[in-house]
Write a protein that holds these residues in place. Structure first.
Motif, PDB file in Angstrom:
ATOM      1  N   LEU B 367       0.977  -1.079  -0.090  1.00 28.75           N
ATOM      2  CA  LEU B 367       0.004   0.170  -0.122  1.00 28.75           C
ATOM      3  C   LEU B 367       0.782   1.303   0.041  1.00 28.75           C
ATOM      4  CD1 LEU B 367      -2.788  -1.096   2.616  1.00 28.75           C
ATOM      5  CD2 LEU B 367      -2.862  -0.636   0.113  1.00 28.75           C
ATOM      6  N   LEU B 368       2.089   1.262   0.890  1.00 29.53           N
ATOM      7  CA  LEU B 368       2.937   2.367   0.688  1.00 29.53           C
ATOM      8  C   LEU B 368       3.263   2.520  -0.420  1.00 29.53           C
ATOM      9  CD1 LEU B 368       4.679   1.852   4.262  1.00 29.53           C
ATOM     10  CD2 LEU B 368       3.002   3.721   3.711  1.00 29.53           C
ATOM     11  N   ILE B 369       3.996   1.600  -0.791  1.00 30.40           N
ATOM     12  CA  ILE B 369       4.639   1.528  -2.453  1.00 30.40           C
ATOM     13  C   ILE B 369       3.428   2.187  -3.230  1.00 30.40           C
ATOM     14  CG2 ILE B 369       5.294   0.114  -4.325  1.00 30.40           C
ATOM     15  CD1 ILE B 369       6.490  -1.551  -2.326  1.00 30.40           C
ATOM     16  N   GLU B 370       2.480   1.798  -3.207  1.00 32.04           N
ATOM     17  CA  GLU B 370       1.352   2.018  -4.249  1.00 32.04           C
ATOM     18  C   GLU B 370       0.906   3.567  -3.871  1.00 32.04           C
ATOM     19  OE1 GLU B 370      -1.800   2.053  -7.245  1.00 32.04           O
ATOM     20  OE2 GLU B 370      -0.070   0.736  -6.753  1.00 32.04           O
ATOM     21  N   ARG B 371       0.947   4.102  -2.697  1.00 28.90           N
ATOM     22  CA  ARG B 371       0.570   5.320  -2.528  1.00 28.90           C
ATOM     23  C   ARG B 371       1.704   6.223  -2.919  1.00 28.90           C
ATOM     24  NH1 ARG B 371       0.250   8.075   3.760  1.00 28.90           N
ATOM     25  NH2 ARG B 371       2.421   7.810   3.418  1.00 28.90           N
ATOM     26  N   ARG B 372       3.062   5.893  -2.627  1.00 26.10           N
ATOM     27  CA  ARG B 372       4.182   6.457  -3.156  1.00 26.10           C
ATOM     28  C   ARG B 372       4.089   6.784  -4.699  1.00 26.10           C
ATOM     29  NH1 ARG B 372       9.505   7.004  -1.702  1.00 26.10           N
ATOM     30  NH2 ARG B 372       8.774   7.430   0.486  1.00 26.10           N
ATOM     31  N   ARG B 373       3.657   5.297  -5.127  1.00 22.38           N
ATOM     32  CA  ARG B 373       3.633   5.589  -6.682  1.00 22.38           C
ATOM     33  C   ARG B 373       2.764   6.622  -7.037  1.00 22.38           C
ATOM     34  NH1 ARG B 373       1.848   2.530 -10.865  1.00 22.38           N
ATOM     35  NH2 ARG B 373       0.046   1.992  -9.809  1.00 22.38           N
ATOM     36  N   ARG B 374       1.265   6.471  -6.266  1.00 23.35           N
ATOM     37  CA  ARG B 374       0.526   7.375  -6.798  1.00 23.35           C
ATOM     38  C   ARG B 374       0.889   8.813  -6.378  1.00 23.35           C
ATOM     39  NH1 ARG B 374      -5.456   5.126  -5.535  1.00 23.35           N
ATOM     40  NH2 ARG B 374      -5.542   3.122  -6.287  1.00 23.35           N
ATOM     41  N   GLN B 375       1.690   9.144  -5.341  1.00 19.06           N
ATOM     42  CA  GLN B 375       2.042  10.637  -5.133  1.00 19.06           C
ATOM     43  C   GLN B 375       2.828  10.779  -6.087  1.00 19.06           C
ATOM     44  OE1 GLN B 375       3.749  10.115  -1.134  1.00 19.06           O
ATOM     45  NE2 GLN B 375       1.967  11.130  -0.331  1.00 19.06           N
ATOM     46  N   ARG B 376       3.910   9.797  -6.514  1.00 23.95           N
ATOM     47  CA  ARG B 376       4.742  10.279  -7.641  1.00 23.95           C
ATOM     48  C   ARG B 376       4.201  10.661  -9.098  1.00 23.95           C
ATOM     49  NH1 ARG B 376       9.600   6.202  -6.517  1.00 23.95           N
ATOM     50  NH2 ARG B 376      10.345   7.494  -4.676  1.00 23.95           N
ATOM     51  N   ALA B 377       2.979   9.904  -9.154  1.00 17.79           N
ATOM     52  CA  ALA B 377       2.267   9.997 -10.425  1.00 17.79           C
ATOM     53  C   ALA B 377       1.529  11.285 -10.421  1.00 17.79           C
ATOM     54  CB  ALA B 377       1.339   8.722 -10.585  1.00 17.79           C
ATOM     55  N   LYS B 378       1.017  11.752  -9.010  1.00 16.79           N
ATOM     56  CA  LYS B 378       0.338  12.943  -8.794  1.00 16.79           C
ATOM     57  C   LYS B 378       1.445  14.166  -8.907  1.00 16.79           C
ATOM     58  CE  LYS B 378      -3.006  15.073  -5.810  1.00 16.79           C
ATOM     59  NZ  LYS B 378      -2.044  16.755  -5.696  1.00 16.79           N
ATOM     60  N   GLU B 379       2.631  13.695  -8.358  1.00 14.75           N
ATOM     61  CA  GLU B 379       3.244  15.168  -8.338  1.00 14.75           C
ATOM     62  C   GLU B 379       3.973  15.177 -10.176  1.00 14.75           C
ATOM     63  OE1 GLU B 379       6.662  13.980  -5.794  1.00 14.75           O
ATOM     64  OE2 GLU B 379       5.435  14.157  -4.142  1.00 14.75           O
ATOM     65  N   ALA B 380       3.917  14.080 -10.780  1.00 12.01           N
ATOM     66  CA  ALA B 380       4.332  14.163 -12.047  1.00 12.01           C
ATOM     67  C   ALA B 380       3.283  14.900 -12.666  1.00 12.01           C
ATOM     68  CB  ALA B 380       4.674  12.717 -12.674  1.00 12.01           C
ATOM     69  N   LEU B 381       1.979  14.315 -12.483  1.00 12.97           N
ATOM     70  CA  LEU B 381       0.798  15.006 -13.216  1.00 12.97           C
ATOM     71  C   LEU B 381       0.770  16.244 -13.067  1.00 12.97           C
ATOM     72  CD1 LEU B 381      -1.223  13.549 -14.920  1.00 12.97           C
ATOM     73  CD2 LEU B 381      -2.682  13.677 -12.835  1.00 12.97           C
ATOM     74  N   ASP B 382       0.820  16.773 -11.461  1.00 12.11           N
ATOM     75  CA  ASP B 382       0.751  18.235 -11.263  1.00 12.11           C
ATOM     76  C   ASP B 382       1.724  19.032 -11.989  1.00 12.11           C
ATOM     77  OD1 ASP B 382      -1.363  17.353  -9.781  1.00 12.11           O
ATOM     78  OD2 ASP B 382      -0.220  17.632  -7.656  1.00 12.11           O
ATOM     79  N   GLN B 383       3.083  18.417 -11.889  1.00 11.95           N
ATOM     80  CA  GLN B 383       4.153  19.200 -12.441  1.00 11.95           C
ATOM     81  C   GLN B 383       3.799  19.280 -14.085  1.00 11.95           C
ATOM     82  OE1 GLN B 383       7.862  17.096 -11.910  1.00 11.95           O
ATOM     83  NE2 GLN B 383       8.946  18.928 -12.881  1.00 11.95           N
TER      84      GLN B 383
END
Lengths: 141, 625
Positions: B367-383
């Motif tokens: 879940l943490l990895i998934e969350r991190r992945r999503r966060q990164r994806a979100k960050e990337a998306l935000d960026q």
């Protein structure tokens, strides 16, 4: 006529338009002496000459698109001038743009006329100017 | 307490009174094939150590015999109540009790029972084999065992016991021997002293004898290093107070500064480390095994009495306490009270718990990895969004700049085109008016053509300026009364100087729309201009303006009875410069309808047209609500 007839200053950079305007006035038997300014700077130079005693025009025809200093600035300077702000100024220009019309009136022009392309209409305009501004209207002295 | 009496038995060399009369022998009749056994116990039946012995005997006998056994027990209680006064009566009682039974084997546990049996066997059990169990070989001293008798004794070898302790505690310099002053205590201390004597040169022995429990406690609290304690038996102190050994051990062991070694497994579990101990269990088993041989047919006389070896036994908790590794214990050592490790005890649960924990951790990690992945994806998306927004802003700005540039360009071009056009028109007019006599007919017609061309061009420039103005003019949505605006535009159109008679019909009843007045006026005016133009050749020109409210907007139409158009051009006619007629038939620049469509699109509406060629056309405007 006599010397008491004040001059009309035409501020116009295009020789054709200047010539046509003058011819139109001549055709309408307008007797006022015609003064010319070929750009905005020349127009503003007249202020010194008027201060020096040269006759002040009873009417100024002002084009907006002028070299050096544009028409709207000339308009503004004259209309803010303590001594010469009362001189009637007719903006006579090819531009029929809302923005130009609005700005010109805001700066205090007395009339705004779009130059017709058609010579007959142009003659009509010259005639109306003469009738209204030189015959009918009483300009400040 | 539980072992005191039992231990004291072997010391019991005191009076044994003979039973007076043993008239009828206790010879059982043959009643079946079962073997019958009688065990004579010295003590009363509840003495724990004796119970241990009995249980070991019974289970060994039962499991070791092929025949079914009938085992009887008699508890003489001969220590608390010495037999002297009633031995005769007891014999009589036993005779009566077991008169009808024939025993195959008699066990005697401890000297008083053995002495009783030997004395009365001819009366009670003539010719019945006899097996004895005594704790010390010396208990047999002075006894006439006679024939048909054998047995076992405990081998309490204190020297080898101490040697074992010294092996486990290398470097031991002194041994403190604890004992009381009761008869039993004295007996065993003398045995111990005798066996330890040879070591006195290398090891310092201190005998704490007859101390009370508090005194023993104090003495053991502050022992010097390299000392071990050897607990013999301490059932009575110098003041005459009696104790149980277990009780003594329970009190002195916890605060002892040196490990305590003991003599019997009865003391194991109460504070002694262990040692080479007399085991009551082994004792019972050993005696029973001899009995089994006799039952199997061996003659007791052919079985030599023998000792039951002491067993190295230890208390696991004490080993831990004193840091003695199990690896150093002699082979065959019995380690008792081993506390199962947490792991051993809860292995199953631990495995389940760890598995669950691992699973849970795994899931959490996922879940943490998934969350991190999503966060990164979100960050990337935000960026990316930010970049895109930035780019859009930049592009929009660039586009705006371009649009402004284009507008300025169109504006300038249109204006700049007008000036020379004015020259052409002006001078051709002057030429025509002032110098026409110098021209021939053809020359004059050329000048007229020049003027028509300049007029056409002038119109084109005006229309282009209008078209670009539609785009540039700021939208000012306002609530507009449809009827009044239609009437106003129609009235203006009517006022245009024309020699034609046109029938204007306004069919608009109320209704308001939100629209840009200038845009709507321009669109309506162009539609009317269009209708007027194309009804030029109709005899009774009729132009109708109507409106209808729809759910999502208002539809306005201008219907004429003019020449109409082919429906295949219905959309094309709204394109700029698109004309369907020759200019000599219907003049025009092809800009009017394009202005209408642009104006309507800017306010979110639509413009379209329908026609039946020759029967007129209907031009529609849809204004959103």
């Amino acid at each position: 006529m006599n010397d008491s007839i004040g001059p009309i200053l035409i501020v116009e950079d295009r020789p054709i338009d200047l010539d046509l305007t003058k011819r139109a006035f001549v055709r309408r038997r307008l007797l006022n002496p015609i003064l010319e300014a070929r750009d905005g700077e020349e127009a503003l130079d007249y202020i010194d000459r008027w201060d020096a005693g040269e006759p002040v025009p009873v009417l100024i025809l002002l084009d907006l698109r002028l070299p050096k200093v544009n028409g709207l600035e000339v308009l503004q300077r004259l209309k803010l001038h303590p001594k010469y702000s009362a001189i009637p100024i007719i903006v006579l220009t090819t531009s029929g743009e809302d923005a130009d019309i609005h700005e010109a009136y805001r700066l205090g022009c007395n009339s705004y006329i779009v130059k017709p392309v058609d010579f007959d209409n142009f003659m009509e305009v010259a005639s109306q100017i003469e009738i209204y501004w030189c015959a009918l209207n009483t300009a400040p002295r | 307490m539980q072992t005191k009496g039992f231990e004291s038995i072997s010391l019991f060399g005191a009076a044994w009174l003979m039973l007076a009369l043993c008239t009828a022998p206790l010879v059982a009749q043959e009643t079946g094939t079962n073997k019958r056994i009688l065990i004579l116990f010295t003590h009363e039946s509840h003495l724990p150590a004796q119970i241990m012995v009995e249980e070991a005997m019974r289970s060994t006998l039962q499991s070791g015999s092929t025949e079914s056994l009938d085992i009887y027990s008699e508890y003489l209680d001969a220590v608390r109540t010495p037999l002297a006064d009633y031995e005769k009566n007891l014999v009589e009682q036993l005779q009566r009790k077991y008169g009808g039974k024939k025993f195959d084997l008699i066990f005697c546990v401890n000297p008083p029972a053995l002495k009783f049996a030997l004395k009365n066997r001819s009366t009670l059990f003539p010719n019945v084999p006899l097996v004895f169990l005594v704790l010390d070989q010396r208990n047999l001293d002075g006894l006439d065992l006679g024939s048909n008798v054998t047995g076992v004794w405990g081998e309490g070898n204190y020297r080898s016991n101490l040697d074992l302790a010294l092996t486990l505690q290398p470097g031991t310099k002194r041994v403190v021997v604890i004992s009381g002053v009761g008869e039993w205590d004295n007996y065993w201390r003398s045995r111990v002293k005798e066996e330890f004597r040879p070591l006195a040169e290398t090891i310092e022995f201190t005998y704490l004898t007859g101390l009370s429990i508090p005194e023993q406690k104090d003495a053991l609290k502050t022992l010097p290093p390299h000392t071990i304690v050897f607990f013999v038996s301490s059932t009575q102190d110098n003041a005459g107070s009696n104790y149980g050994n277990v009780e003594v051990l329970r009190q002195i062991s916890p605060t002892s500064s040196a490990p305590i070694y003991g003599t019997t497994d009865a003391h194991l579990g109460f504070g002694i480390v262990g040692g080479r101990l007399i085991s009551f269990d082994a004792f019972g088993v050993g005696g029973a095994q001899v009995g089994l041989r006799v039952l199997a047919g061996e003659r007791p006389d052919s079985i030599a009495p023998h000792g039951i070896a002491s067993v190295p036994m230890f208390d696991w908790r004490e080993l831990k306490r004193w840091g003695i590794s199990e690896d150093r214990l002699p082979p065959g050592s019995v380690v008792k009270f081993k506390q199962p490790s947490f792991w051993a005890e809860y292995r199953g649960r631990i495995i389940i718990a760890i598995s669950l924990l691992a699973l849970e951790s795994f899931v959490i990690a996922l879940l943490l990895i998934e969350r991190r992945r999503r966060q990164r994806a979100k960050e990337a998306l935000d960026q990316l969004n930010a970049q895109l927004e930035g780019r859009i802003t930049a592009r929009t700005a660039a586009l705006d700049a371009k649009t402004r540039e284009l507008e300025t360009f169109a504006y300038s071009v249109a204006h700049d085109l007008k000036a020379p056009l004015r020259g052409i028109d002006g001078y051709s007019r002057l030429l025509l008016e002032d110098h026409s006599e110098q021209l021939n007919e053809e020359g004059r017609s050329f000048l007229t053509t020049i003027q028509n061309s300049t007029e056409e061009m002038g119109q084109l420039i005006e229309d282009l300026l209008d078209y670009s103005r539609v785009e540039r003019r700021e939208l000012k949505p306002d609530r507009i009364e449809l009827k009044s605006i239609v009437q106003k535009v129609v009235e203006q159109e009517k006022r245009d100087p024309t020699d034609r008679k046109i029938d204007f019909v306004v069919n608009v009843n109320g209704g308001t729309v939100m629209a840009d007045v200038n845009g709507l006026t321009q669109a309506l005016k162009n539609y009317l201009d269009n209708a007027i133009k194309f009804t030029r050749n109709v005899e009774h020109a009729r132009i109708e303006v109507g409106a209808e409210e729809k759910t999502n907007g208002c539809v306005l139409w201008v219907r004429d009875n003019g020449i109409g158009f082919d429906m295949k051009y219905h959309d094309r006619i709204f394109n700029i410069f698109q004309r369907l007629n020759r200019s000599e038939d219907y003049s025009g620049t092809g800009v009017g309808l394009a202005i209408v469509r642009k104006a309507m699109e800017r306010m979110g509406g639509r413009a379209w047209a329908e026609s039946d060629p020759g029967k007129g056309a209907t031009f529609y405007l849809e204004i959103p609500k």
